[in-house]
Design a protein around this motif. Structure first.
Motif, PDB file in Angstrom:
ATOM      1  N   GLY A   1       0.809  -1.221   0.000  1.00  0.00           N
ATOM      2  CA  GLY A   1       0.000   0.000   0.000  1.00  0.00           C
ATOM      3  C   GLY A   1       0.833   1.258   0.000  1.00  0.00           C
ATOM      4  N   GLN A   2       0.350   2.256  -0.670  1.00  0.00           N
ATOM      5  CA  GLN A   2       0.925   3.594  -0.622  1.00  0.00           C
ATOM      6  C   GLN A   2      -0.212   4.493  -0.162  1.00  0.00           C
ATOM      7  OE1 GLN A   2       4.219   4.977  -2.309  1.00  0.00           O
ATOM      8  NE2 GLN A   2       4.657   3.134  -1.158  1.00  0.00           N
ATOM      9  N   PHE A   3       0.102   5.450   0.691  1.00  0.00           N
ATOM     10  CA  PHE A   3      -0.947   6.243   1.324  1.00  0.00           C
ATOM     11  C   PHE A   3      -0.834   7.721   0.942  1.00  0.00           C
ATOM     12  CE2 PHE A   3      -0.130   2.481   3.819  1.00  0.00           C
ATOM     13  CZ  PHE A   3      -1.404   1.995   4.055  1.00  0.00           C
ATOM     14  N   ASP A   4      -1.997   8.370   0.840  1.00  0.00           N
ATOM     15  CA  ASP A   4      -2.022   9.829   0.637  1.00  0.00           C
ATOM     16  C   ASP A   4      -1.713  10.530   1.951  1.00  0.00           C
ATOM     17  OD1 ASP A   4      -3.406  10.005  -2.177  1.00  0.00           O
ATOM     18  OD2 ASP A   4      -4.540   8.530  -0.993  1.00  0.00           O
ATOM     19  N   VAL A   5      -2.281   9.970   3.030  1.00  0.00           N
ATOM     20  CA  VAL A   5      -2.115  10.567   4.358  1.00  0.00           C
ATOM     21  C   VAL A   5      -1.723   9.472   5.342  1.00  0.00           C
ATOM     22  CG1 VAL A   5      -3.301  11.711   6.286  1.00  0.00           C
ATOM     23  CG2 VAL A   5      -3.799  12.404   3.934  1.00  0.00           C
ATOM     24  N   ILE A   6      -0.628   9.731   6.049  1.00  0.00           N
ATOM     25  CA  ILE A   6      -0.275   8.871   7.182  1.00  0.00           C
ATOM     26  C   ILE A   6      -0.373   9.752   8.419  1.00  0.00           C
ATOM     27  CG2 ILE A   6       1.463   7.391   8.246  1.00  0.00           C
ATOM     28  CD1 ILE A   6       2.471   6.647   5.491  1.00  0.00           C
ATOM     29  N   PHE A   7      -1.062   9.231   9.422  1.00  0.00           N
ATOM     30  CA  PHE A   7      -1.341  10.017  10.622  1.00  0.00           C
ATOM     31  C   PHE A   7      -0.926   9.215  11.848  1.00  0.00           C
ATOM     32  CE2 PHE A   7      -4.262  10.719  14.216  1.00  0.00           C
ATOM     33  CZ  PHE A   7      -3.910  12.035  14.502  1.00  0.00           C
ATOM     34  N   SER A   8      -0.431   9.915  12.849  1.00  0.00           N
ATOM     35  CA  SER A   8      -0.270   9.283  14.154  1.00  0.00           C
ATOM     36  C   SER A   8      -0.622  10.292  15.237  1.00  0.00           C
ATOM     37  CB  SER A   8       1.164   8.767  14.349  1.00  0.00           C
ATOM     38  OG  SER A   8       1.214   8.062  15.581  1.00  0.00           O
ATOM     39  N   GLY A   9      -1.534   9.913  16.126  1.00  0.00           N
ATOM     40  CA  GLY A   9      -1.992  10.814  17.191  1.00  0.00           C
ATOM     41  C   GLY A   9      -1.669  10.259  18.571  1.00  0.00           C
ATOM     42  N   PHE A  10      -0.844  10.977  19.318  1.00  0.00           N
ATOM     43  CA  PHE A  10      -0.542  10.660  20.712  1.00  0.00           C
ATOM     44  C   PHE A  10      -0.110   9.195  20.905  1.00  0.00           C
ATOM     45  CE2 PHE A  10      -3.605  14.281  21.083  1.00  0.00           C
ATOM     46  CZ  PHE A  10      -2.721  15.184  21.663  1.00  0.00           C
ATOM     47  N   ALA A  11       0.698   8.696  19.990  1.00  0.00           N
ATOM     48  CA  ALA A  11       1.136   7.295  20.077  1.00  0.00           C
ATOM     49  C   ALA A  11       2.656   7.146  19.970  1.00  0.00           C
ATOM     50  CB  ALA A  11       0.460   6.467  18.981  1.00  0.00           C
ATOM     51  N   LEU A  12       3.312   7.957  19.124  1.00  0.00           N
ATOM     52  CA  LEU A  12       4.741   7.719  18.880  1.00  0.00           C
ATOM     53  C   LEU A  12       5.623   8.078  20.075  1.00  0.00           C
ATOM     54  CD1 LEU A  12       5.496   8.539  15.131  1.00  0.00           C
ATOM     55  CD2 LEU A  12       4.602   6.469  16.172  1.00  0.00           C
ATOM     56  N   HIS A  13       5.081   8.841  21.044  1.00  0.00           N
ATOM     57  CA  HIS A  13       5.896   9.143  22.228  1.00  0.00           C
ATOM     58  C   HIS A  13       6.115   7.894  23.079  1.00  0.00           C
ATOM     59  CE1 HIS A  13       1.743   9.593  23.742  1.00  0.00           C
ATOM     60  NE2 HIS A  13       2.250   9.085  24.848  1.00  0.00           N
TER      61      HIS A  13
ATOM     62  N   LYS B   1      10.740   5.033   7.314  1.00  0.00           N
ATOM     63  CA  LYS B   1       9.872   4.014   6.689  1.00  0.00           C
ATOM     64  C   LYS B   1       8.519   4.607   6.305  1.00  0.00           C
ATOM     65  CE  LYS B   1      12.357   0.204   8.523  1.00  0.00           C
ATOM     66  NZ  LYS B   1      12.585  -0.730   9.608  1.00  0.00           N
ATOM     67  N   ILE B   2       8.016   5.491   7.152  1.00  0.00           N
ATOM     68  CA  ILE B   2       6.736   6.156   6.853  1.00  0.00           C
ATOM     69  C   ILE B   2       6.860   6.915   5.529  1.00  0.00           C
ATOM     70  CG2 ILE B   2       5.291   8.111   7.603  1.00  0.00           C
ATOM     71  CD1 ILE B   2       5.745   7.005  10.530  1.00  0.00           C
ATOM     72  N   LYS B   3       8.009   7.548   5.320  1.00  0.00           N
ATOM     73  CA  LYS B   3       8.216   8.298   4.066  1.00  0.00           C
ATOM     74  C   LYS B   3       8.096   7.354   2.861  1.00  0.00           C
ATOM     75  CE  LYS B   3      11.571  10.967   1.550  1.00  0.00           C
ATOM     76  NZ  LYS B   3      12.502  10.027   0.930  1.00  0.00           N
ATOM     77  N   GLN B   4       8.614   6.144   3.012  1.00  0.00           N
ATOM     78  CA  GLN B   4       8.542   5.184   1.899  1.00  0.00           C
ATOM     79  C   GLN B   4       7.109   4.752   1.597  1.00  0.00           C
ATOM     80  OE1 GLN B   4      11.317   1.806   2.053  1.00  0.00           O
ATOM     81  NE2 GLN B   4      12.379   2.853   3.711  1.00  0.00           N
ATOM     82  N   LEU B   5       6.228   4.872   2.597  1.00  0.00           N
ATOM     83  CA  LEU B   5       4.838   4.422   2.411  1.00  0.00           C
ATOM     84  C   LEU B   5       3.933   5.514   1.850  1.00  0.00           C
ATOM     85  CD1 LEU B   5       4.310   2.363   5.706  1.00  0.00           C
ATOM     86  CD2 LEU B   5       4.645   1.478   3.390  1.00  0.00           C
ATOM     87  N   LEU B   6       4.504   6.723   1.663  1.00  0.00           N
ATOM     88  CA  LEU B   6       3.678   7.837   1.165  1.00  0.00           C
ATOM     89  C   LEU B   6       3.719   7.918  -0.355  1.00  0.00           C
ATOM     90  CD1 LEU B   6       4.551  10.841   3.521  1.00  0.00           C
ATOM     91  CD2 LEU B   6       2.312   9.745   3.304  1.00  0.00           C
ATOM     92  N   LYS B   7       2.583   8.231  -0.959  1.00  0.00           N
ATOM     93  CA  LYS B   7       2.550   8.587  -2.385  1.00  0.00           C
ATOM     94  C   LYS B   7       3.343   9.888  -2.571  1.00  0.00           C
ATOM     95  CE  LYS B   7      -2.052   6.554  -2.922  1.00  0.00           C
ATOM     96  NZ  LYS B   7      -3.467   6.765  -3.221  1.00  0.00           N
ATOM     97  N   PRO B   8       3.741  10.228  -3.809  1.00  0.00           N
ATOM     98  CA  PRO B   8       4.589  11.410  -4.010  1.00  0.00           C
ATOM     99  C   PRO B   8       4.005  12.702  -3.427  1.00  0.00           C
ATOM    100  CG  PRO B   8       4.502  10.092  -6.001  1.00  0.00           C
ATOM    101  CD  PRO B   8       3.534   9.460  -5.036  1.00  0.00           C
ATOM    102  N   HIS B   9       2.688  12.869  -3.502  1.00  0.00           N
ATOM    103  CA  HIS B   9       2.064  14.095  -2.980  1.00  0.00           C
ATOM    104  C   HIS B   9       1.635  13.920  -1.519  1.00  0.00           C
ATOM    105  CE1 HIS B   9      -1.099  11.359  -4.252  1.00  0.00           C
ATOM    106  NE2 HIS B   9      -1.707  11.796  -3.175  1.00  0.00           N
ATOM    107  N   GLY B  10       1.940  12.748  -0.929  1.00  0.00           N
ATOM    108  CA  GLY B  10       1.387  12.411   0.388  1.00  0.00           C
ATOM    109  C   GLY B  10       1.998  13.217   1.520  1.00  0.00           C
ATOM    110  N   ARG B  11       1.301  13.217   2.658  1.00  0.00           N
ATOM    111  CA  ARG B  11       1.817  13.922   3.835  1.00  0.00           C
ATOM    112  C   ARG B  11       1.697  13.033   5.069  1.00  0.00           C
ATOM    113  NH1 ARG B  11       3.331  18.845   2.313  1.00  0.00           N
ATOM    114  NH2 ARG B  11       4.150  19.324   4.383  1.00  0.00           N
ATOM    115  N   PHE B  12       2.684  13.189   5.932  1.00  0.00           N
ATOM    116  CA  PHE B  12       2.658  12.526   7.235  1.00  0.00           C
ATOM    117  C   PHE B  12       2.336  13.583   8.288  1.00  0.00           C
ATOM    118  CE2 PHE B  12       5.608  11.013  10.871  1.00  0.00           C
ATOM    119  CZ  PHE B  12       4.560  10.390  11.534  1.00  0.00           C
ATOM    120  N   TYR B  13       1.212  13.404   8.977  1.00  0.00           N
ATOM    121  CA  TYR B  13       0.802  14.314  10.050  1.00  0.00           C
ATOM    122  C   TYR B  13       1.070  13.645  11.393  1.00  0.00           C
ATOM    123  CZ  TYR B  13      -1.825  17.124   6.652  1.00  0.00           C
ATOM    124  OH  TYR B  13      -2.185  17.921   5.600  1.00  0.00           O
ATOM    125  N   LEU B  14       1.793  14.351  12.233  1.00  0.00           N
ATOM    126  CA  LEU B  14       2.085  13.833  13.564  1.00  0.00           C
ATOM    127  C   LEU B  14       1.494  14.763  14.615  1.00  0.00           C
ATOM    128  CD1 LEU B  14       3.712  11.858  15.456  1.00  0.00           C
ATOM    129  CD2 LEU B  14       5.551  13.551  15.356  1.00  0.00           C
TER     130      LEU B  14
END
Ligand code: SAM
Length: 237
Positions: free
Chosen positions: A116-128, A141-154
């Motif tokens: 899978g490739q994702f448009d949006v990857i999100f993580s809320g109050f978990a990575l700490h 690794k999250i960057k590798q899972l994003l589509k070219p225009h995708g964004r990772f929101y933390l």
């Protein structure tokens, strides 16, 4: 591992519900900004979204109603939390995929499977819950899972620059003792024990450095809320 998390779920979910109900952690403001950024950045696009440490997806689900979600994939160690996800994202009318795994292993699996490739990857109050070296590996690794225009929101709690973990914990937990009146004494104790044993927040500077070292071209800070100690970062390739 998942058995432990089911136990934690049972012990802590009622507490988290009260925290959400009284907005003690400032969810409404930070998720509101996330919603606005999704609407602005992804209008007219159907989104494949990955939610890392999703819990029951209650809060995110309610802030995704203004977006066009094609698929929602949630990762969490708690099987009982995941059982509630379909109810909380059902109104989005999207495909739902759930991974009852440690998020480090789940992200490794997604990278290896190339499924899978994702448009949006999100993580809320978990990575700490993981330390900085693990966060840095996850970002790459999250960057590798994003589509070219995708964004990772933390969205996560963060430590002040130069502040020790011990000083952060004392400062963060002080209002739980004096102002979080909806929690009874036992709940306050449980929360304090959980945060002191499990929380390893980073500073804003360290998170942004990790994003750039992982190869993200942009890392915008959409919110830094020193009152609730939460931060919203948006990273793009
Ligand atoms: C505070 S809750 C946040 C839930 C939701 N993302 C939100 O923003 O309200 C943190 C969640 O992360 C999950 N979690 C913590 N460490 C994890 C790990 N290593 N792998 C998968 N899930 C984890 C917990 O089970 C819990 O559901």
């Amino acid at each position: 591992m998942s058995t432990d998390y089911n136990h934690i779920f049972n012990q802590h979910w009622a507490i988290y519900q009260k925290i959400l109900q009284h907005d003690y952690m400032g969810h409404q403001a930070v998720f509101g900004l996330l919603e606005a950024s999704l609407v602005k950045g992804f209008s007219n696009r159907q989104l494949d979204l990955l939610d890392i440490g999703c819990g029951d997806a209650q809060t995110l689900g309610s802030f995704l109603k203004t977006s066009n979600i094609r698929s929602y994939t949630g990762i969490d160690l708690s099987k009982e939390a995941l059982e509630l996800v379909p109810n909380n994202v059902g109104a989005l009318n999207c495909d739902i995929g759930l991974m009852n795994m440690d998020f480090v292993a789940a992200i490794d699996q997604l990278v290896e499977d190339k499924t899978g490739q994702f448009d949006v990857i999100f993580s809320g109050f978990a990575l700490h819950h993981v330390q900085d070296d693990t966060k840095a590996l996850l970002f790459a690794k999250i960057k590798q899972l994003l589509k070219p225009h995708g964004r990772f929101y933390l969205i996560d709690v963060y430590q002040q620059e130069g502040e020790s973990r011990a000083a952060y914990l004392d400062r963060y937990l002080a209002p739980t003792l004096t102002h979080w009146h909806a929690l009874d004494e036992q709940e306050t104790d449980l929360l304090n024990v959980h945060v002191r044993s499990s929380d390893y927040p980073s500073t804003r500077t360290r998170l942004i450095k990790m994003a750039h070292e992982a190869g993200f071209a942009t890392c915008e800070c959409l919110l830094e809320d020193p009152v609730h100690s939460n931060i919203l970062l948006s990273m793009g390739k």
